[in-house]
Design a protein around this motif. Structure first.
Motif, short mmCIF file in Angstrom:
data_model
loop_
_atom_site.label_atom_id
_atom_site.label_comp_id
_atom_site.label_asym_id
_atom_site.label_seq_id
_atom_site.Cartn_x
_atom_site.Cartn_y
_atom_site.Cartn_z
N VAL A 1 -8.84 1.98 8.83
CA VAL A 1 -10.11 2.59 8.45
C VAL A 1 -10.83 1.75 7.41
O VAL A 1 -12.07 1.60 7.46
CB VAL A 1 -9.87 4.02 7.92
CG1 VAL A 1 -11.18 4.65 7.46
CG2 VAL A 1 -9.20 4.88 8.97
N GLU A 2 -10.07 1.17 6.49
CA GLU A 2 -10.71 0.38 5.43
C GLU A 2 -11.17 -0.99 5.92
O GLU A 2 -11.97 -1.66 5.25
CB GLU A 2 -9.73 0.21 4.26
CG GLU A 2 -8.52 -0.65 4.54
CD GLU A 2 -7.40 0.09 5.26
OE1 GLU A 2 -6.30 -0.48 5.40
OE2 GLU A 2 -7.63 1.25 5.67
N ALA A 3 -10.68 -1.42 7.08
CA ALA A 3 -11.09 -2.74 7.61
C ALA A 3 -11.15 -2.66 9.14
O ALA A 3 -10.28 -3.17 9.84
CB ALA A 3 -10.09 -3.81 7.17
N PRO A 4 -12.20 -2.02 9.69
CA PRO A 4 -12.29 -1.84 11.15
C PRO A 4 -12.68 -3.11 11.89
O PRO A 4 -12.58 -3.16 13.11
CB PRO A 4 -13.38 -0.78 11.29
CG PRO A 4 -14.24 -0.95 10.08
CD PRO A 4 -13.32 -1.37 8.99
N TYR A 5 -13.11 -4.16 11.16
CA TYR A 5 -13.53 -5.40 11.80
C TYR A 5 -12.67 -6.56 11.31
O TYR A 5 -12.19 -6.57 10.17
CB TYR A 5 -15.00 -5.72 11.51
CG TYR A 5 -15.95 -4.57 11.69
CD1 TYR A 5 -15.81 -3.69 12.77
CD2 TYR A 5 -16.98 -4.35 10.77
CE1 TYR A 5 -16.68 -2.63 12.94
CE2 TYR A 5 -17.86 -3.29 10.94
CZ TYR A 5 -17.70 -2.43 12.01
OH TYR A 5 -18.55 -1.37 12.17
N VAL A 6 -12.51 -7.56 12.16
CA VAL A 6 -11.81 -8.81 11.81
C VAL A 6 -12.78 -9.94 12.10
O VAL A 6 -13.14 -10.18 13.25
CB VAL A 6 -10.52 -8.99 12.62
CG1 VAL A 6 -9.86 -10.31 12.28
CG2 VAL A 6 -9.56 -7.83 12.37
N ASP A 7 -13.26 -10.65 11.06
CA ASP A 7 -14.31 -11.65 11.26
C ASP A 7 -13.79 -13.07 11.42
O ASP A 7 -14.58 -14.02 11.49
CB ASP A 7 -15.34 -11.59 10.14
CG ASP A 7 -14.76 -11.92 8.78
OD1 ASP A 7 -13.55 -12.22 8.69
OD2 ASP A 7 -15.51 -11.85 7.78
#
Length: 571
Positions: free
Chosen positions: A345-351
């Protein structure tokens, strides 16, 4: 031998081909690869030896004598050379029609008048031909609920649908003379790749094509130049000597470009919104931090520079890259676990590209995995694996010598599953990791050339926003002459699963399907209840009725889009 082979796992695909196996086994005609069928299936299908017990009664004593066992003689059947009333007949008819009547079939939502441009029906429940493409071969086809795009055999772009021109039903040729070979679509643009490696971003809307800035091109006539007929934007990555773009993929807002040297570039592919979920694979790149220049300029994903990438794929907001060593790298949106890891939830994306640890899925199994292909669409990712049997010294299980080196071909899925799009028989909102699609895994058939059992792999996966199909690399035959009733063509099996609200699976029903399933053949080929759709692999033939037309290399291909599906004859 049969009992040992029958002990192997049997798939729905193998059972479905029982009658085909029996026919070839009994006809004496050689076949390259035969699916493994359990003994009970062979026995049940072998109807030639039927036991008959004629009881003879004595009229005086009325006492039955000892019955005599009589084997019924095979019955003669009158068969057409081209149409056989059994599953093999349907398969032969499908192959024959794909050559005689090439074109495009489409089904699903018709809200944008894409699958049936000349109809006001809201949905098309089963495959229907788009008349404009009758007799045509295409290089590529992409369908969306609101628009369609195709590349003709000459390399021109054709567009249609409400998002293209709401008052124009028939497809229209737009971008000409670029020698296009393939296309990808975003929310509002078509990304097109030419044979020389040039990439073009074309608006979906014909109004935008007419009013937008038009590129200036030179002419072979000295001191003369002109403007392009429509507005488009070239996407020009910084390439090395002899390097060119060889593949393109696009999500709703971003696209990936793969070069001949295994490098990957990413770029914005929509004019409505800039990618903001990490799907570009460039850490920290946002609308505010983008460099000077065009907003859709390509950026090299330098995190992948140490790997030779051979395949790319994109979902709506995420990306996958597969290198030559069989390693998968993922980045972008992970809100449904589509990157193969549990959503945070705190990091829904991986860039930034991170490796998907497929090896952990096989811990303690005495199998060494290597990913062979990747596919993505919507909020889902899929990948196929060749898992080779070996003796793992860290386990106590002893692998028999005859099993060492045996390959299990398996298919895995991750991401959203509430609509059945994981294909694993379950309905789940999100996945915490990849799950195996059992119906598409560990399938085998017998290869007479090598006198061994070999795995049945997938020859392709096509993924829409929430439904998918798999084409099996099973045994096919497209060399039958049709001069004999036992000389039969048959194509590749294809299975479908996922969301079906708009009949995009082609089952003629509206219910979602959470396991891969067969559907009925394309029109004019339904010769029995047990028949199923197959598509024709590539073959050089003469097109037209009775092979009276021109000579061409052709195959059937599938495209799954946003709530729509299509099958087309590919040049």
């Amino acid at each position: 031998m049969l009992s040992r082979l029958a002990a192997r796992r049997t798939s729905p695909f193998q059972v479905a081909k029982t009658s085909q196996w029996v026919r070839y086994a009994s006809s004496g005609k050689p076949r390259t690869r035969l699916p493994i069928i359990p003994l009970f299936a062979v026995a049940g299908a072998s109807g030639a030896a039927v036991l008959a017990y004629p009881y003879v009664f004595n009229s005086k004593a009325s006492v039955a004598e000892t019955p005599e066992v009589v084997f019924e003689k095979p019955r003669k059947k009158t068969r057409s050379k081209e149409v056989l009333q059994d599953p093999l007949g349907s398969q032969h008819a499908q192959v024959k029609k794909s050559w005689e009547q090439p074109g495009v079939y489409a089904w699903g939502s018709n809200a944008g008048r894409v699958v049936a441009p000349d109809s006001d029906e809201p949905v098309i429940k089963t495959p229907r031909r788009i008349g404009y493409f009758d007799g045509q071969l295409l290089r590529d086809l992409k369908l969306d609920r609101e628009f369609g795009a195709a590349v003709t055999e000459k390399g021109d772009l054709v567009q249609w649908g409400n998002a293209f021109a709401p008052n124009t039903a028939a497809p229209v040729v737009t971008l000409k003379g670029k020698g296009l070979v393939k296309i990808a679509t975003s929310k509002d643009r078509v990304i097109a790749l030419s044979s020389n490696g040039s990439v073009y971003s074309v608006p979906v809307s014909s109004a935008d094509q007419a009013t937008g800035e038009k590129a200036t091109h030179s002419s072979w006539i000295p001191f003369w130049s002109g403007s392009a007929s429509i507005s488009y934007r070239p996407l020009t990555p910084q390439l090395g000597w002899g390097e060119k773009v060889v593949d393109i993929k696009s999500g709703l807002e971003h696209c990936l470009l793969l070069t001949s040297k295994g490098r990957v570039f990413s770029a914005a592919s929509s004019t409505e919104s800039f990618p903001s979920r990490g799907q570009l694979g460039i850490p920290g790149l946002t609308w505010q931090t983008r460099p000077k220049g065009p907003f859709d300029q390509p950026h090299e994903i330098t995190s992948l520079s140490g790997h030779t990438i051979k395949e790319i794929s994109t979902g709506d907001f995420h990306s996958l890259a597969l290198d030559k060593e069989g390693r998968v790298f993922v980045f972008g949106d992970n809100s449904c676990g589509q990157l193969g890891s549990e959503m945070k939830v705190e990091a829904p994306y991986v860039d930034e590209p991170s490796r998907l640890r497929v090896d952990k899925l096989y811990t303690g199994t005495n199998l060494r995995p290597k990913v062979t292909s990747v596919a993505a669409g919507g909020l889902n990712s899929y990948f196929t694996v060749d898992a080779t049997k070996f003796q793992d010294r860290n386990t106590t299980e002893v692998v028999p010598a005859r099993e060492l080196g045996r390959i299990a071909a398996e298919t895995w899925a991750c991401g959203e599953g509430i609509k059945g799009n994981l294909g694993n028989g379950k309905w789940t909102h999100i996945s915490s990791g990849p799950t195996k699609i059992k119906a598409l895994s560990d399938l085998n058939e017998f290869d007479e050339k090598t006198n061994s059992v070999i795995p049945i792999r997938l020859s392709g996966l096509s993924v829409g926003n929430s439904h998918a199909c798999a084409i099996l690399d099973n045994a096919t035959n497209v060399s039958a002459s049709g001069d004999s009733s036992s000389d039969t063509n048959y194509g590749a099996d294809i299975l479908w699963w996922g969301w079906n609200e708009y009949y995009q699976l082609g089952t003629s029903k509206r219910s979602n399907v959470n396991v891969p399933t067969y559907i009925a053949p394309l029109d004019g080929c339904e010769l029995g209840e047990s028949t199923r759709m197959q598509i024709t692999p590539r073959k050089t033939v003469r097109l037209g009725e009775g092979g009276s037309g021109r000579k061409a290399s052709v195959e059937q291909r599938v495209t799954c889009g946003r709530q729509v599906t299509g099958i087309f004859s590919s040049a």
